[in-house]
Motif scaffolding. Sequence first.
Motif, PDB file in Angstrom:
ATOM      1  N   GLN A  42      64.550   9.765  34.715  1.00 28.42           N
ATOM      2  CA  GLN A  42      63.844  10.257  35.292  1.00 28.42           C
ATOM      3  C   GLN A  42      63.427  11.339  35.402  1.00 28.42           C
ATOM      4  O   GLN A  42      62.879  11.852  35.456  1.00 28.42           O
ATOM      5  CB  GLN A  42      65.142  10.504  36.705  1.00 28.42           C
ATOM      6  N   LEU A  43      64.376  12.537  34.142  1.00 28.27           N
ATOM      7  CA  LEU A  43      63.690  13.789  33.923  1.00 28.27           C
ATOM      8  C   LEU A  43      62.645  13.603  34.048  1.00 28.27           C
ATOM      9  O   LEU A  43      61.666  14.314  33.674  1.00 28.27           O
ATOM     10  CB  LEU A  43      64.496  14.963  33.941  1.00 28.27           C
ATOM     11  N   GLN A  44      63.150  12.798  32.556  1.00 33.08           N
ATOM     12  CA  GLN A  44      61.600  12.227  31.837  1.00 33.08           C
ATOM     13  C   GLN A  44      59.897  12.475  32.419  1.00 33.08           C
ATOM     14  O   GLN A  44      59.041  12.942  31.680  1.00 33.08           O
ATOM     15  CB  GLN A  44      61.963  11.474  30.288  1.00 33.08           C
ATOM     16  N   ARG A  45      60.172  11.520  33.529  1.00 29.57           N
ATOM     17  CA  ARG A  45      59.041  11.213  34.295  1.00 29.57           C
ATOM     18  C   ARG A  45      59.053  12.298  35.045  1.00 29.57           C
ATOM     19  O   ARG A  45      57.359  13.006  34.901  1.00 29.57           O
ATOM     20  CB  ARG A  45      59.298  10.236  35.166  1.00 29.57           C
ATOM     21  N   GLU A  46      59.356  12.846  35.653  1.00 32.74           N
ATOM     22  CA  GLU A  46      59.009  14.385  35.838  1.00 32.74           C
ATOM     23  C   GLU A  46      58.651  15.449  34.982  1.00 32.74           C
ATOM     24  O   GLU A  46      57.407  15.996  35.453  1.00 32.74           O
ATOM     25  CB  GLU A  46      60.218  15.376  36.713  1.00 32.74           C
ATOM     26  N   VAL A  47      58.884  15.272  33.932  1.00 31.28           N
ATOM     27  CA  VAL A  47      58.591  16.356  32.864  1.00 31.28           C
ATOM     28  C   VAL A  47      56.689  15.693  32.510  1.00 31.28           C
ATOM     29  O   VAL A  47      56.368  16.667  31.943  1.00 31.28           O
ATOM     30  CB  VAL A  47      59.855  16.244  31.387  1.00 31.28           C
ATOM     31  N   PHE A  48      56.762  14.424  32.546  1.00 30.51           N
ATOM     32  CA  PHE A  48      56.157  13.698  31.956  1.00 30.51           C
ATOM     33  C   PHE A  48      54.795  14.086  32.728  1.00 30.51           C
ATOM     34  O   PHE A  48      53.536  14.547  32.501  1.00 30.51           O
ATOM     35  CB  PHE A  48      56.078  12.441  32.191  1.00 30.51           C
ATOM     36  N   LEU A  49      54.966  13.829  34.447  1.00 32.90           N
ATOM     37  CA  LEU A  49      54.004  14.273  35.027  1.00 32.90           C
ATOM     38  C   LEU A  49      53.698  15.794  35.504  1.00 32.90           C
ATOM     39  O   LEU A  49      52.559  16.048  35.540  1.00 32.90           O
ATOM     40  CB  LEU A  49      54.372  13.801  36.327  1.00 32.90           C
ATOM     41  N   ALA A  50      54.591  16.329  35.486  1.00 35.16           N
ATOM     42  CA  ALA A  50      53.771  17.667  34.982  1.00 35.16           C
ATOM     43  C   ALA A  50      53.311  18.537  33.952  1.00 35.16           C
ATOM     44  O   ALA A  50      52.232  19.566  34.169  1.00 35.16           O
ATOM     45  CB  ALA A  50      55.152  19.075  35.152  1.00 35.16           C
ATOM     46  N   GLN A  51      53.639  18.104  33.133  1.00 42.42           N
ATOM     47  CA  GLN A  51      52.277  18.585  31.857  1.00 42.42           C
ATOM     48  C   GLN A  51      51.733  18.014  31.877  1.00 42.42           C
ATOM     49  O   GLN A  51      50.228  18.678  31.716  1.00 42.42           O
ATOM     50  CB  GLN A  51      53.201  17.593  30.535  1.00 42.42           C
ATOM     51  N   ARG A  52      51.536  16.786  32.340  1.00 38.60           N
ATOM     52  CA  ARG A  52      50.250  16.038  31.960  1.00 38.60           C
ATOM     53  C   ARG A  52      49.253  17.097  33.487  1.00 38.60           C
ATOM     54  O   ARG A  52      48.073  17.191  33.330  1.00 38.60           O
ATOM     55  CB  ARG A  52      50.262  14.498  32.889  1.00 38.60           C
ATOM     56  N   ALA A  53      49.123  17.495  34.418  1.00 48.59           N
ATOM     57  CA  ALA A  53      48.649  17.694  35.154  1.00 48.59           C
ATOM     58  C   ALA A  53      48.673  19.607  34.446  1.00 48.59           C
ATOM     59  O   ALA A  53      47.226  20.325  34.262  1.00 48.59           O
ATOM     60  CB  ALA A  53      49.380  18.544  36.408  1.00 48.59           C
ATOM     61  N   THR A  54      49.552  20.249  34.178  1.00 45.81           N
ATOM     62  CA  THR A  54      48.692  21.391  33.160  1.00 45.81           C
ATOM     63  C   THR A  54      47.767  21.073  31.728  1.00 45.81           C
ATOM     64  O   THR A  54      46.956  21.933  31.691  1.00 45.81           O
ATOM     65  CB  THR A  54      50.498  21.491  32.457  1.00 45.81           C
ATOM     66  N   PHE A  55      47.768  20.301  31.234  1.00 48.15           N
ATOM     67  CA  PHE A  55      47.357  19.779  29.923  1.00 48.15           C
ATOM     68  C   PHE A  55      45.275  19.074  31.046  1.00 48.15           C
ATOM     69  O   PHE A  55      45.011  19.916  29.947  1.00 48.15           O
ATOM     70  CB  PHE A  55      47.492  18.774  29.321  1.00 48.15           C
ATOM     71  N   ALA A  56      46.018  18.857  31.681  1.00 46.86           N
ATOM     72  CA  ALA A  56      44.285  18.180  32.959  1.00 46.86           C
ATOM     73  C   ALA A  56      43.736  19.440  32.741  1.00 46.86           C
ATOM     74  O   ALA A  56      42.095  19.690  32.926  1.00 46.86           O
ATOM     75  CB  ALA A  56      45.303  17.538  33.063  1.00 46.86           C
ATOM     76  N   ARG A  57      44.370  20.566  32.819  1.00 50.35           N
ATOM     77  CA  ARG A  57      44.165  22.159  33.464  1.00 50.35           C
ATOM     78  C   ARG A  57      43.052  22.242  32.819  1.00 50.35           C
ATOM     79  O   ARG A  57      42.087  23.355  32.298  1.00 50.35           O
ATOM     80  CB  ARG A  57      44.237  23.252  33.875  1.00 50.35           C
ATOM     81  N   HIS A  58      43.247  22.206  30.938  1.00 47.31           N
ATOM     82  CA  HIS A  58      42.842  22.798  29.657  1.00 47.31           C
ATOM     83  C   HIS A  58      41.718  21.409  29.504  1.00 47.31           C
ATOM     84  O   HIS A  58      41.505  21.586  28.201  1.00 47.31           O
ATOM     85  CB  HIS A  58      43.826  22.831  28.455  1.00 47.31           C
ATOM     86  N   ASP A  59      41.491  19.913  29.989  1.00 47.34           N
ATOM     87  CA  ASP A  59      40.568  19.417  29.842  1.00 47.34           C
ATOM     88  C   ASP A  59      41.079  18.596  28.088  1.00 47.34           C
ATOM     89  O   ASP A  59      40.910  18.170  27.254  1.00 47.34           O
ATOM     90  CB  ASP A  59      39.534  19.904  28.967  1.00 47.34           C
ATOM     91  N   LEU A  60      42.927  18.191  28.670  1.00 50.27           N
ATOM     92  CA  LEU A  60      43.649  17.763  27.544  1.00 50.27           C
ATOM     93  C   LEU A  60      44.701  16.558  28.284  1.00 50.27           C
ATOM     94  O   LEU A  60      44.433  17.016  28.756  1.00 50.27           O
ATOM     95  CB  LEU A  60      44.183  18.633  26.965  1.00 50.27           C
ATOM     96  N   ASP A  61      44.903  15.781  27.179  1.00 50.71           N
ATOM     97  CA  ASP A  61      46.126  15.364  27.566  1.00 50.71           C
ATOM     98  C   ASP A  61      47.411  15.548  26.919  1.00 50.71           C
ATOM     99  O   ASP A  61      47.126  15.717  25.760  1.00 50.71           O
ATOM    100  CB  ASP A  61      45.571  13.497  27.816  1.00 50.71           C
ATOM    101  N   ALA A  62      48.506  14.789  26.667  1.00 48.00           N
ATOM    102  CA  ALA A  62      49.281  15.045  25.889  1.00 48.00           C
ATOM    103  C   ALA A  62      49.206  14.904  24.756  1.00 48.00           C
ATOM    104  O   ALA A  62      49.399  14.663  24.136  1.00 48.00           O
ATOM    105  CB  ALA A  62      51.000  13.993  27.089  1.00 48.00           C
TER     106      ALA A  62
END
Lengths: 168, 168
Positions: B33-53
């Motif tokens: 479950q935590l990994q999923r939260e991490v994934f979502l939070a990171q994706r939002a961050t990367f998107a702000r920089h035109d990147l993906d995980a």
Amino acid sequence: MTGDAMDTILAQWARERPDLDCAPMGVIGRISQLQREVFLAQRATFARHDLDAPSFDVLAALRRAGAPYQLTPTALMRTALVTSGAITQRLDRLEERGLITRGRSESDGRAVVVTLTDAGRAALDAALPDHLETEHGMLTGLTAAEQAQLADLLRRFLVSLGRTPPEA
Amino acid sequence: MTGDAMDTILAQWARERPDLDCAPMGVIGRISQLQREVFLAQRATFARHDLDAPSFDVLAALRRAGAPYQLTPTALMRTALVTSGAITQRLDRLEERGLITRGRSESDGRAVVVTLTDAGRAALDAALPDHLETEHGMLTGLTAAEQAQLADLLRRFLVSLGRTPPEA
DNA sequence: CACCACTACCTCAGCGGTGAGCTACCCCGG
DNA sequence: CCGGGGTAGCTCACCGCTGAGGTAGTGGTG
């Protein structure tokens, strides 16, 4: 001093970007790595029972719900944390194999009632002990106290993220 | 007594299958479950920089390696824990965007040398502080002591699974 | 120096998930 | 009792990864 892959990464960052505090990676990076190990171990277990993780996930949710082992796709969607399209697909596969049935709800014309069949329940009950044995086996490297402590910290972490359960 | 989603699931199993010890789920389920939260939070961050995980993963590995920021696809495959096909695909995307270049190795005719371009390094260095801030923010619900304890237990867990780093 | 097991990388079909959008249905307010 | 916002479930195009397989190059051995 046995370190893990994350220690290596942290050392690299400390060398290249000593100005940044990468300590959070020590927790979050390891969670990602562990999840991958968990996924692989579980997949091997499920395969021994002709199942995959998405199927097991659905069957287990129905089994957990108790007799008469019924849930709607929406409820399954919430516990599985996937989109409705993914649930539709999972149910298609399970229905095809006769492990669940789909029926329309009598009280709500929009809703579908997913029911675990006897075969579905048998498949789950066969896989469940093996699944638990796999999880138990992964944890044998930690003492009982460490396991309890870890579970507690992980729960605190989840709760702190505001992920409270969707009301009983 | 604030519980999380896993407490609910454990209670359901205790009711339906009191004969089984589901305690291991308390650790392993929460990691998923935590990994999923991490994934979502990171994706939002990367998107702000035109990147993906996946892209960030590759750029970060090259950056971490230090000047001249070069690695082979095989090395990237090992740190990213994905198959060679996945790395080929990632490199295609990054090369297309001019964030990395691919060249043949002089010492080994089979090998490819992936090099971080100035643009790639700039993109990573721009995203990295934001990425760390995201991870830091996720952890603010835990005390510094809890964070350290959690990182330690997770490392023990990984080490106990035999996942030692691939030799310096 | 020819052989061959091994390695590096790429290719491609298939899989499960997403996210946007659709239809059918529920139910409250006017 | 009709209109309209909200909900349930499905469809579909797309995306990234896997796993099997192919090609090219390496390096030890007889």
